[in-house]
Design a protein around this motif. Structure first.
Motif, PDB file in Angstrom:
ATOM      1  N   ALA A 111       0.899  -1.165  -0.048  1.00  0.00           N
ATOM      2  CA  ALA A 111       0.113  -0.061  -0.022  1.00  0.00           C
ATOM      3  C   ALA A 111       0.829   1.251  -0.063  1.00  0.00           C
ATOM      4  CB  ALA A 111      -0.878   0.054   1.385  1.00  0.00           C
ATOM      5  N   ARG A 112       1.896   1.241   0.619  1.00  0.00           N
ATOM      6  CA  ARG A 112       2.964   2.350   0.804  1.00  0.00           C
ATOM      7  C   ARG A 112       3.692   2.664  -0.464  1.00  0.00           C
ATOM      8  NH1 ARG A 112       6.262   4.567   6.142  1.00  0.00           N
ATOM      9  NH2 ARG A 112       7.115   6.425   4.978  1.00  0.00           N
ATOM     10  N   PHE A 113       4.359   1.519  -0.936  1.00  0.00           N
ATOM     11  CA  PHE A 113       5.367   1.524  -1.807  1.00  0.00           C
ATOM     12  C   PHE A 113       5.048   0.784  -3.277  1.00  0.00           C
ATOM     13  CE2 PHE A 113       7.989   1.997   2.145  1.00  0.00           C
ATOM     14  CZ  PHE A 113       8.379   3.247   1.846  1.00  0.00           C
ATOM     15  N   GLY A 114       3.884   0.234  -3.439  1.00  0.00           N
ATOM     16  CA  GLY A 114       3.296  -0.244  -4.669  1.00  0.00           C
ATOM     17  C   GLY A 114       2.469   0.536  -5.476  1.00  0.00           C
ATOM     18  N   ARG A 115       2.462   1.888  -5.316  1.00  0.00           N
ATOM     19  CA  ARG A 115       1.624   2.524  -6.613  1.00  0.00           C
ATOM     20  C   ARG A 115       2.130   3.798  -6.487  1.00  0.00           C
ATOM     21  NH1 ARG A 115      -3.271   1.626  -2.311  1.00  0.00           N
ATOM     22  NH2 ARG A 115      -2.685  -0.289  -2.545  1.00  0.00           N
ATOM     23  N   PRO A 116       1.415   4.648  -7.339  1.00  0.00           N
ATOM     24  CA  PRO A 116       1.831   6.064  -7.515  1.00  0.00           C
ATOM     25  C   PRO A 116       1.655   7.036  -6.418  1.00  0.00           C
ATOM     26  CG  PRO A 116       0.729   5.345  -9.390  1.00  0.00           C
ATOM     27  CD  PRO A 116       0.466   4.444  -8.466  1.00  0.00           C
ATOM     28  N   ASN A 117       2.313   7.949  -6.084  1.00  0.00           N
ATOM     29  CA  ASN A 117       2.202   8.797  -5.195  1.00  0.00           C
ATOM     30  C   ASN A 117       1.150   9.993  -5.558  1.00  0.00           C
ATOM     31  OD1 ASN A 117       2.244  10.978  -3.052  1.00  0.00           O
ATOM     32  ND2 ASN A 117       4.549  10.678  -2.744  1.00  0.00           N
ATOM     33  N   ALA A 118      -0.212   9.846  -4.928  1.00  0.00           N
ATOM     34  CA  ALA A 118      -1.209  10.570  -5.466  1.00  0.00           C
ATOM     35  C   ALA A 118      -0.875  12.030  -5.244  1.00  0.00           C
ATOM     36  CB  ALA A 118      -2.607  10.265  -4.807  1.00  0.00           C
ATOM     37  N   ARG A 119      -0.031  12.414  -4.398  1.00  0.00           N
ATOM     38  CA  ARG A 119       0.181  13.882  -3.951  1.00  0.00           C
ATOM     39  C   ARG A 119       1.566  14.437  -4.628  1.00  0.00           C
ATOM     40  NH1 ARG A 119       0.513  13.139   2.448  1.00  0.00           N
ATOM     41  NH2 ARG A 119       1.749  11.285   1.666  1.00  0.00           N
ATOM     42  N   ALA A 120       2.163  13.933  -5.155  1.00  0.00           N
ATOM     43  CA  ALA A 120       3.204  14.240  -5.849  1.00  0.00           C
ATOM     44  C   ALA A 120       2.909  15.033  -7.218  1.00  0.00           C
ATOM     45  CB  ALA A 120       4.202  13.177  -6.290  1.00  0.00           C
TER      46      ALA A 120
END
Length: 201
Positions: free
Chosen positions: A114-123
């Protein structure tokens, strides 16, 4: 949502007490030099001493990079298959695992993904993150990126000390596995081949 590139690095070689050896420190320095050529935003690390020291050595090769602990990348067994699904070579490894331990490992693995397996929505711009962790979490993240069955992490767990695995996340696209267990930053004497008779670090 901007692209997110994560550079998973297994910690340097460690002794039986979990402390980096001189070889492990040199491996960490060399992967740090390699990654220093990139626009790294942050170096995350497992809470275990061998990963903490590796991360510090890696970050020392970079100009003013943020370094912090990520509890999700601690060494753990991410998935325990049912006994009837185990090959004979793995059966002994899971002896003594009870359901509570297996469930705890899977919860950690789910938090990791959940933390490192998806794009960063806030970036708002492309980001580049180093994650200094252990062989099993890296295997789990490769499996996650490939959307492979959970038990397949076991066939991906042969990650060398400071082997580099790169996974890219872009919104609307499946994760891209750019490289797995690359050791081109290491001289031959610091590499582990994984083959019988190879150098086990």
């Amino acid at each position: 949502m901007a692209a997110r590139t994560i550079y998973f690095v297994r910690h340097g070689a460690a002794d039986a007490w979990g402390q980096l050896t001189e070889e492990g420190r040199e491996q960490s320095r060399l992967i740090g030099q390699r990654l220093a050529r990139l626009p790294i935003d942050v170096v995350w690390h497992s809470p275990l001493p061998r990963a903490v020291e590796s991360a510090q050595i890696i970050a020392n090769e970079m100009p003013r990079v943020f370094v912090d602990e990520a509890a999700e990348v601690v060494d753990h067994v991410p998935f325990v298959p049912d006994r009837q699904d185990l090959s004979p070579s793995w059966a002994g490894f899971f002896d003594g695992y009870d359901r509570s331990e297996a469930d705890a490992g899977r919860r950690t693995a789910d938090s990791l993904a959940a933390r490192f397996g998806r794009p960063n929505a806030r970036a708002q711009r492309p980001t580049h993150e180093v994650v200094v962790t252990h062989a099993y979490p890296i295997a789990w993240m490769i499996r996650e990126a490939l959307d492979a069955p959970p038990a397949r992490w076991m066939s991906l767990a042969g990650v060398a000390n400071t082997g580099l695995t790169v996974i890219e996340h872009t919104d609307g696209e499946p994760p891209g596995v750019v490289m797995v267990n690359d050791m081109s930053h290491l001289p031959e004497q610091l590499r582990w081949t994984g083959f019988a008779g190879g150098r086990p670090l």
